[in-house]
Write an enzyme that holds these catalytic residues in place. Structure first.
Site, PDB file in Angstrom:
ATOM      1  N   HIS A 293       0.834  -1.205   0.000  1.00 38.48           N
ATOM      2  CA  HIS A 293       0.000   0.000   0.000  1.00 38.48           C
ATOM      3  C   HIS A 293       0.873   1.260   0.000  1.00 38.48           C
ATOM      4  O   HIS A 293       0.616   2.214  -0.750  1.00 38.48           O
ATOM      5  CB  HIS A 293      -0.914  -0.013   1.227  1.00 38.48           C
ATOM      6  CG  HIS A 293      -1.698   1.251   1.422  1.00 38.48           C
ATOM      7  ND1 HIS A 293      -2.612   1.696   0.499  1.00 38.48           N
ATOM      8  CD2 HIS A 293      -1.686   2.169   2.432  1.00 38.48           C
ATOM      9  CE1 HIS A 293      -3.147   2.831   0.927  1.00 38.48           C
ATOM     10  NE2 HIS A 293      -2.605   3.139   2.092  1.00 38.48           N
TER      11      HIS A 293
ATOM     12  N   THR B  56     -14.193   7.974   9.305  1.00 38.29           N
ATOM     13  CA  THR B  56     -13.571   6.660   9.397  1.00 38.29           C
ATOM     14  C   THR B  56     -14.604   5.691   9.957  1.00 38.29           C
ATOM     15  O   THR B  56     -15.114   5.907  11.063  1.00 38.29           O
ATOM     16  CB  THR B  56     -12.333   6.690  10.316  1.00 38.29           C
ATOM     17  OG1 THR B  56     -11.392   7.634   9.815  1.00 38.29           O
ATOM     18  CG2 THR B  56     -11.687   5.323  10.403  1.00 38.29           C
TER      19      THR B  56
ATOM     20  N   LYS C 295      -8.267  13.080   4.864  1.00 40.91           N
ATOM     21  CA  LYS C 295      -8.378  11.797   5.565  1.00 40.91           C
ATOM     22  C   LYS C 295      -9.233  11.887   6.836  1.00 40.91           C
ATOM     23  O   LYS C 295      -9.513  10.855   7.449  1.00 40.91           O
ATOM     24  CB  LYS C 295      -6.978  11.317   5.973  1.00 40.91           C
ATOM     25  CG  LYS C 295      -6.026  11.096   4.803  1.00 40.91           C
ATOM     26  CD  LYS C 295      -6.274   9.790   4.125  1.00 40.91           C
ATOM     27  CE  LYS C 295      -5.871   8.638   5.002  1.00 40.91           C
ATOM     28  NZ  LYS C 295      -6.081   7.333   4.352  1.00 40.91           N
TER      29      LYS C 295
ATOM     30  N   GLU D  56      -8.730  -1.499   6.343  1.00 38.97           N
ATOM     31  CA  GLU D  56      -7.761  -1.583   7.427  1.00 38.97           C
ATOM     32  C   GLU D  56      -8.342  -2.397   8.580  1.00 38.97           C
ATOM     33  O   GLU D  56      -9.518  -2.749   8.577  1.00 38.97           O
ATOM     34  CB  GLU D  56      -7.389  -0.169   7.924  1.00 38.97           C
ATOM     35  CG  GLU D  56      -6.779   0.712   6.839  1.00 38.97           C
ATOM     36  CD  GLU D  56      -6.426   2.096   7.339  1.00 38.97           C
ATOM     37  OE1 GLU D  56      -6.553   2.348   8.563  1.00 38.97           O
ATOM     38  OE2 GLU D  56      -6.025   2.939   6.515  1.00 38.97           O
TER      39      GLU D  56
ATOM     40  N   GLU E 205     -10.017   2.708   2.126  1.00 38.69           N
ATOM     41  CA  GLU E 205      -8.834   1.970   2.577  1.00 38.69           C
ATOM     42  C   GLU E 205      -9.288   0.897   3.550  1.00 38.69           C
ATOM     43  O   GLU E 205      -9.808   1.206   4.623  1.00 38.69           O
ATOM     44  CB  GLU E 205      -7.814   2.903   3.255  1.00 38.69           C
ATOM     45  CG  GLU E 205      -7.057   3.782   2.287  1.00 38.69           C
ATOM     46  CD  GLU E 205      -5.950   4.579   2.966  1.00 38.69           C
ATOM     47  OE1 GLU E 205      -5.794   4.447   4.199  1.00 38.69           O
ATOM     48  OE2 GLU E 205      -5.251   5.329   2.267  1.00 38.69           O
TER      49      GLU E 205
ATOM     50  N   ARG F 152       4.313  10.464  -5.830  1.00 34.46           N
ATOM     51  CA  ARG F 152       5.702  10.886  -6.051  1.00 34.46           C
ATOM     52  C   ARG F 152       6.377  10.210  -7.240  1.00 34.46           C
ATOM     53  O   ARG F 152       7.491  10.570  -7.596  1.00 34.46           O
ATOM     54  CB  ARG F 152       6.543  10.608  -4.791  1.00 34.46           C
ATOM     55  CG  ARG F 152       6.139  11.421  -3.574  1.00 34.46           C
ATOM     56  CD  ARG F 152       7.059  11.132  -2.400  1.00 34.46           C
ATOM     57  NE  ARG F 152       6.984   9.729  -1.979  1.00 34.46           N
ATOM     58  CZ  ARG F 152       6.090   9.279  -1.113  1.00 34.46           C
ATOM     59  NH1 ARG F 152       5.204  10.097  -0.587  1.00 34.46           N
ATOM     60  NH2 ARG F 152       6.084   7.994  -0.785  1.00 34.46           N
TER      61      ARG F 152
ATOM     62  N   ASP G 175     -10.953   3.535   6.245  1.00 34.05           N
ATOM     63  CA  ASP G 175     -10.425   4.882   6.422  1.00 34.05           C
ATOM     64  C   ASP G 175     -10.649   5.650   5.122  1.00 34.05           C
ATOM     65  O   ASP G 175      -9.788   5.687   4.246  1.00 34.05           O
ATOM     66  CB  ASP G 175      -8.937   4.819   6.780  1.00 34.05           C
ATOM     67  CG  ASP G 175      -8.402   6.155   7.246  1.00 34.05           C
ATOM     68  OD1 ASP G 175      -9.210   7.003   7.676  1.00 34.05           O
ATOM     69  OD2 ASP G 175      -7.185   6.357   7.196  1.00 34.05           O
TER      70      ASP G 175
ATOM     71  N   GLN H  65      -6.083  15.112  -0.585  1.00 37.48           N
ATOM     72  CA  GLN H  65      -4.889  14.604   0.099  1.00 37.48           C
ATOM     73  C   GLN H  65      -3.621  14.922  -0.690  1.00 37.48           C
ATOM     74  O   GLN H  65      -2.600  15.347  -0.122  1.00 37.48           O
ATOM     75  CB  GLN H  65      -5.021  13.094   0.311  1.00 37.48           C
ATOM     76  CG  GLN H  65      -3.842  12.447   1.017  1.00 37.48           C
ATOM     77  CD  GLN H  65      -3.999  10.928   1.119  1.00 37.48           C
ATOM     78  OE1 GLN H  65      -4.990  10.362   0.681  1.00 37.48           O
ATOM     79  NE2 GLN H  65      -3.016  10.276   1.698  1.00 37.48           N
TER      80      GLN H  65
END
Length: 328
Positions: free
Chosen positions: A134, A259, A255, A202, A200, A143, A235, A242
């Site tokens: 992830h 949640t 973020k 989790e 996400e 990036r 999440d 972001q």
């Protein structure tokens, strides 16, 4: 071990080996602690009133299990948690159990008649970047491949503090967030609703036991003893917000808008049979991050899947399949 107190279908998630904790309310019953078994919820305060937990030192069952959150129970520590789990399994499996010789119909509430609530009052939570895959994928997104994984990632637990006040129980409606985003790299940012809302998958870990003093750390092995249990967690993430805001201090509004967690907390004792070895950590962590426990199985073999059902559609689509055992 088989439950003889109530019928439990073989395919049920809530077997006598599981016994997850949650906060429920029903009809005239205010929010309080319950334990799932089959298609029912065990009213823990009613069981405490009958004396099921009276022999457990340090536990005032009627008061603790009558609370609208699990915090006080979680603070009692692992010896109490294990004793309660054992008492429940004995009660559910032994038809000759003394407490089962008296009427017990009021200790069971059908799951279809309850409303589930947030399991605990959450004062703080930390979101860890624990999946190498992830972290790499998100790094590529933000990036590029050359700088996907930051140099510190394999050396220390990378995390940030999330917004505890926007953690909600599964099923709670959430609004698509507004914020700044920059869809065109050659133009100024714009303000508006997120156009790249993401999920996400989790696992959320609840910690308990006695509080440690400020500035007094716990070892890795001590920390494991404080884990009460786990929940499924989504999440929610606004990727466009972001991507524009996260430099230099990390996630913020992209973020923190919501949640979602599942209402049932599965104990670590219930998950003990599913412990497995974790992936090889290279380089080896510094000494303070190494477990000294004789049991080196630090991960759990738990299948995790994500499905989506489009609005007003009966068809369900698989988005991803994974397993908790891959956590780095």
């Amino acid at each position: 071990m088989k439950c003889t107190f109530v019928d439990v279908a073989p395919e049920s998630d809530f077997s006598i080996q599981n016994l997850p904790f949650g906060i429920f309310s029903a009809n005239a019953l205010p929010p309080q602690v319950g334990v799932a078994i089959g298609d029912h919820v065990l009213c823990m305060s009613a069981l405490a009133k009958r004396g099921l937990f009276s022999s457990i030192p340090g536990l005032d069952g009627q008061r603790v299990f009558g609370q609208p959150q699990l915090n006080e129970y979680m603070s009692l520590g692992r010896p109490v948690w294990r004793a309660v789990r054992q008492a429940l399994q004995e009660f559910l499996s032994e038809s000759s159990h003394p407490i089962r010789q008296q009427p017990c119909s009021d200790v069971l509430v059908p799951l279809g008649q309850v409303q589930m609530h947030l399991p605990a009052k959450i004062g703080d939570y930390t979101d860890f970047y624990a999946s190498r895959e992830h972290a790499t994928n998100v790094g590529i997104m933000f990036r590029g491949k050359e700088n996907a994984l930051m140099p510190n990632w394999t050396h220390l637990p990378v995390g940030y503090h999330g917004r505890a006040s926007s953690v909600v129980v599964s099923g709670t409606d959430l609004r698509r967030p507004n914020g700044q985003r920059r869809p065109d790299a050659n133009s100024p940012p714009v303000f508006g609703q997120s156009a790249r809302l993401d999920y996400e998958l989790e696992m959320g870990f609840f910690f308990g036991g006695p509080a440690n003093d400020l500035g007094v750390p716990l070892t890795v092995d001590q920390a494991e003893e404080r884990i009460f249990g786990v929940v499924l967690m989504n999440d929610w993430s606004a990727r466009d917000i972001q991507a524009w805001e996260y430099v230099p201090l990390g996630p913020f509004l992209g973020k923190s808008f919501g949640t979602s967690i599942s209402p049932w907390v599965v104990s670590m004792d219930a998950l003990e049979p599913f412990r497995v070895m974790q992936p090889l950590q290279d380089p080896e962590p510094l000494a303070y991050l190494r477990e000294k426990s004789a049991d080196s199985r630090a991960n759990y073999d738990i299948n995790l899947n994500v499905h989506i059902r489009p609005h007003e559609s009966g068809e369900v689509f698989v988005l991803s399949k994974s397993n908790l055992k891959y956590m780095y």
